[in-house]
Design a protein around this motif. Structure first.
Motif, PDB file in Angstrom:
ATOM      1  N   GLY A 174       0.831  -1.194   0.000  1.00 14.81           N
ATOM      2  CA  GLY A 174       0.000   0.000   0.000  1.00 14.81           C
ATOM      3  C   GLY A 174       0.863   1.241   0.000  1.00 14.81           C
ATOM      4  O   GLY A 174       1.622   1.484   0.940  1.00 14.81           O
ATOM      5  N   ILE A 175       0.789   2.014  -1.056  1.00 12.49           N
ATOM      6  CA  ILE A 175       1.591   3.236  -1.168  1.00 12.49           C
ATOM      7  C   ILE A 175       0.665   4.421  -1.400  1.00 12.49           C
ATOM      8  O   ILE A 175      -0.442   4.271  -1.907  1.00 12.49           O
ATOM      9  CB  ILE A 175       2.637   3.134  -2.298  1.00 12.49           C
ATOM     10  CG1 ILE A 175       1.957   2.798  -3.634  1.00 12.49           C
ATOM     11  CG2 ILE A 175       3.687   2.092  -1.969  1.00 12.49           C
ATOM     12  CD1 ILE A 175       2.899   2.777  -4.808  1.00 12.49           C
ATOM     13  N   ASP A 176       1.142   5.595  -1.041  1.00 14.23           N
ATOM     14  CA  ASP A 176       0.337   6.803  -1.196  1.00 14.23           C
ATOM     15  C   ASP A 176       0.175   7.151  -2.663  1.00 14.23           C
ATOM     16  O   ASP A 176       1.002   6.792  -3.512  1.00 14.23           O
ATOM     17  CB  ASP A 176       0.992   7.978  -0.461  1.00 14.23           C
ATOM     18  CG  ASP A 176       1.048   7.748   1.042  1.00 14.23           C
ATOM     19  OD1 ASP A 176       0.168   7.021   1.557  1.00 14.23           O
ATOM     20  OD2 ASP A 176       1.966   8.288   1.683  1.00 14.23           O
ATOM     21  N   ASP A 177      -0.898   7.869  -2.957  1.00 16.36           N
ATOM     22  CA  ASP A 177      -1.128   8.327  -4.330  1.00 16.36           C
ATOM     23  C   ASP A 177       0.041   9.187  -4.792  1.00 16.36           C
ATOM     24  O   ASP A 177       0.536  10.042  -4.050  1.00 16.36           O
ATOM     25  CB  ASP A 177      -2.421   9.140  -4.403  1.00 16.36           C
ATOM     26  CG  ASP A 177      -3.664   8.281  -4.173  1.00 16.36           C
ATOM     27  OD1 ASP A 177      -3.555   7.056  -4.345  1.00 16.36           O
ATOM     28  OD2 ASP A 177      -4.720   8.850  -3.826  1.00 16.36           O
ATOM     29  N   VAL A 179       3.042   8.219  -5.424  1.00 19.17           N
ATOM     30  CA  VAL A 179       4.332   7.587  -5.165  1.00 19.17           C
ATOM     31  C   VAL A 179       4.582   6.483  -6.181  1.00 19.17           C
ATOM     32  O   VAL A 179       3.679   5.716  -6.524  1.00 19.17           O
ATOM     33  CB  VAL A 179       4.373   6.999  -3.732  1.00 19.17           C
ATOM     34  CG1 VAL A 179       5.650   6.212  -3.509  1.00 19.17           C
ATOM     35  CG2 VAL A 179       4.242   8.112  -2.702  1.00 19.17           C
ATOM     36  N   SER A 201       7.458  11.153  -5.824  1.00 21.04           N
ATOM     37  CA  SER A 201       6.331  11.621  -6.633  1.00 21.04           C
ATOM     38  C   SER A 201       6.736  11.627  -8.098  1.00 21.04           C
ATOM     39  O   SER A 201       7.925  11.639  -8.432  1.00 21.04           O
ATOM     40  CB  SER A 201       5.876  13.023  -6.201  1.00 21.04           C
ATOM     41  OG  SER A 201       6.909  13.966  -6.382  1.00 21.04           O
ATOM     42  N   TRP A 238      10.865   0.664   1.586  1.00 19.68           N
ATOM     43  CA  TRP A 238      10.524   0.206   0.239  1.00 19.68           C
ATOM     44  C   TRP A 238      11.254  -1.091  -0.095  1.00 19.68           C
ATOM     45  O   TRP A 238      10.662  -2.029  -0.631  1.00 19.68           O
ATOM     46  CB  TRP A 238      10.921   1.270  -0.790  1.00 19.68           C
ATOM     47  CG  TRP A 238      10.027   2.467  -0.842  1.00 19.68           C
ATOM     48  CD1 TRP A 238       8.833   2.640  -0.218  1.00 19.68           C
ATOM     49  CD2 TRP A 238      10.276   3.667  -1.580  1.00 19.68           C
ATOM     50  NE1 TRP A 238       8.312   3.875  -0.507  1.00 19.68           N
ATOM     51  CE2 TRP A 238       9.175   4.523  -1.348  1.00 19.68           C
ATOM     52  CE3 TRP A 238      11.308   4.112  -2.395  1.00 19.68           C
ATOM     53  CZ2 TRP A 238       9.086   5.790  -1.922  1.00 19.68           C
ATOM     54  CZ3 TRP A 238      11.220   5.376  -2.965  1.00 19.68           C
ATOM     55  CH2 TRP A 238      10.120   6.197  -2.737  1.00 19.68           C
ATOM     56  N   GLN A 274       3.068  -3.170 -10.161  1.00 19.06           N
ATOM     57  CA  GLN A 274       3.962  -2.844  -9.056  1.00 19.06           C
ATOM     58  C   GLN A 274       5.143  -3.804  -8.970  1.00 19.06           C
ATOM     59  O   GLN A 274       6.290  -3.382  -8.845  1.00 19.06           O
ATOM     60  CB  GLN A 274       3.180  -2.854  -7.741  1.00 19.06           C
ATOM     61  CG  GLN A 274       3.970  -2.400  -6.541  1.00 19.06           C
ATOM     62  CD  GLN A 274       3.134  -2.455  -5.272  1.00 19.06           C
ATOM     63  OE1 GLN A 274       3.176  -3.431  -4.529  1.00 19.06           O
ATOM     64  NE2 GLN A 274       2.369  -1.408  -5.011  1.00 19.06           N
TER      65      GLN A 274
END
Length: 378
Positions: A174-177, A179, A201, A238, A274
């Motif tokens: 689960g990664i932030d929008d 990223v 980003s 990561w 991913q």
């Protein structure tokens, strides 16, 4: 009362499709590949039903996920002993939901042989498919009154698979929008290599004024703030997360690899793009000959001691105008292998791990300053 008889002088119509040799039909089926479509083909005719198990190129797409919580709420206490252990366990109870009707035909060679197609279709009318290690030997798990079949069971009666691709519905991490996080790992009986590309980003429309000049003249050096603002810690997270996801996928593939000795290539990827786990024929054979070492903490392959090299760019502008902020590339190999690998080969190995434009990003990053790290087995 009238009776209808065929005209003896009228020749029977010729079905030209039946005149196609099996080899041509198999070429078509191999182009199709998708398990759902092949399931539909099974019910077309007895001939198709006999040819589908001979398909060499198979693609299995997973459509939804069942978590451990969902399973425990609808399972008996005996099923609880099958639950996976570890932080990523619930990510690997995967269900081929929403594709029941196309896959009903697969019941013809999943279960006991039956002479009537309709009997098979009815028997799977409320079934779906799931992926999960730790289930029963029959590859089934009851969930809310619905029987789920593992892909191991689905694929078992494909007799000649050479190229297998399994696609999960999404990446495990689960990664932030905004990223960027991509990884590719090659496994034999253990990790052969892994490469990870990340960025804080991604800016698609050129460089924002607040970012200044794209690549700068820093030559890949870490800014002082990188150690204090959590930048380095984030890259470590990561890396470890990607390795755990890759090793969990590898563990999941054991029964499929054992069942299909004809495999030349196996790819386990996800719809988000991913992560990609790859195994070639030599690596597949290595796993059959030399069993993997499992982690004692969870259902995944043990990650060996590693040597890692890291490249970093605060801002990396790609030729197509895309800008990666905080671009990071990590190349990973087991410590035992690193000494024997040629440094010169790294550029091609790393750039070929990703599709464009990220392959170009990897080529640009490896020209920058290299940082070396080590990690113990876990």
């Amino acid at each position: 009362m009238y009776s209808v008889y065929p005209d003896p002088d009228q020749p029977e119509p010729v079905d030209h499709f039946d005149r196609l040799p099996d080899s041509v039909l198999l070429l078509v089926f191999n182009k199709i590949g998708d398990v759902k479509a092949l399931g539909r083909c099974c019910v077309v005719s007895r001939r198709f039903h006999s040819l589908v198990p001979q398909v060499e190129n198979v693609v299995v797409r997973v459509d939804c996920v069942i978590s451990d919580d969902d399973c425990s709420s609808s399972s008996s206490s005996s099923d609880k002993s099958r639950a996976l252990v570890g932080p990523f366990s619930n990510l690997f109870r995967l269900v081929f939901g929403g594709i029941v009707k196309p896959l009903q035909a697969l019941g013809q060679f999943l279960g006991p042989k039956r002479s009537v197609l309709n009997e098979t279709l009815n028997s799977l009318s409320s079934s779906s498919l799931f992926v999960a290690p730790g289930v029963g030997d029959d590859g089934e798990m009851d969930h809310g009154g619905v029987t789920h079949h593992s892909p191991t069971q689905v694929l078992r009666n494909f007799n000649e698979i050479r190229f297998l691709r399994i696609e999960l519905p999404s990446g495990e991490l689960g990664i932030d929008d905004g990223v960027l996080l991509k990884w590719r790992a090659d496994f034999g009986s253990t990790l052969d290599n892994c490469v990870i590309l990340g960025a804080a980003s991604v800016i698609s429309n050129g460089i924002s004024p607040e970012f200044g000049v794209g690549n700068g003249d820093d030559n890949g050096s870490f800014p002082e703030t990188f150690y204090t603002n959590g930048g380095l810690k984030l890259r470590v997270v990561w890396t470890i997360s990607s390795l755990i996801a890759a090793s969990a996928r590898h563990y999941l593939l054991q029964p499929i690899i054992a069942d299909h000795k004809t495999l030349d290539s196996l790819v386990l990827t996800d719809a988000d793009g991913q992560g990609v786990l790859c195994m070639n024929r030599d690596q597949l054979e290595e796993l059959r000959v030399k069993p993997l070492s499992a982690s004692s903490a969870s259902k995944r392959t043990l990650v060996p001691a590693l040597n890692m090299r890291l490249w970093y760019a605060p801002y990396l502008e790609l030729p197509d105008g895309v800008v990666l902020k905080g671009a990071t590339l990590v190349a990973i190999r087991p410590s035992e292998q690193s000494a024997s690998k040629n440094e010169v080969s790294d550029a091609s190995w790393l750039s070929n791990a990703f599709e464009e434009p990220y392959g170009t990003a990897a080529k640009m990053l490896v020209k920058r300053r290299t940082y070396c790290l080590e990690m113990n087995s876990f």
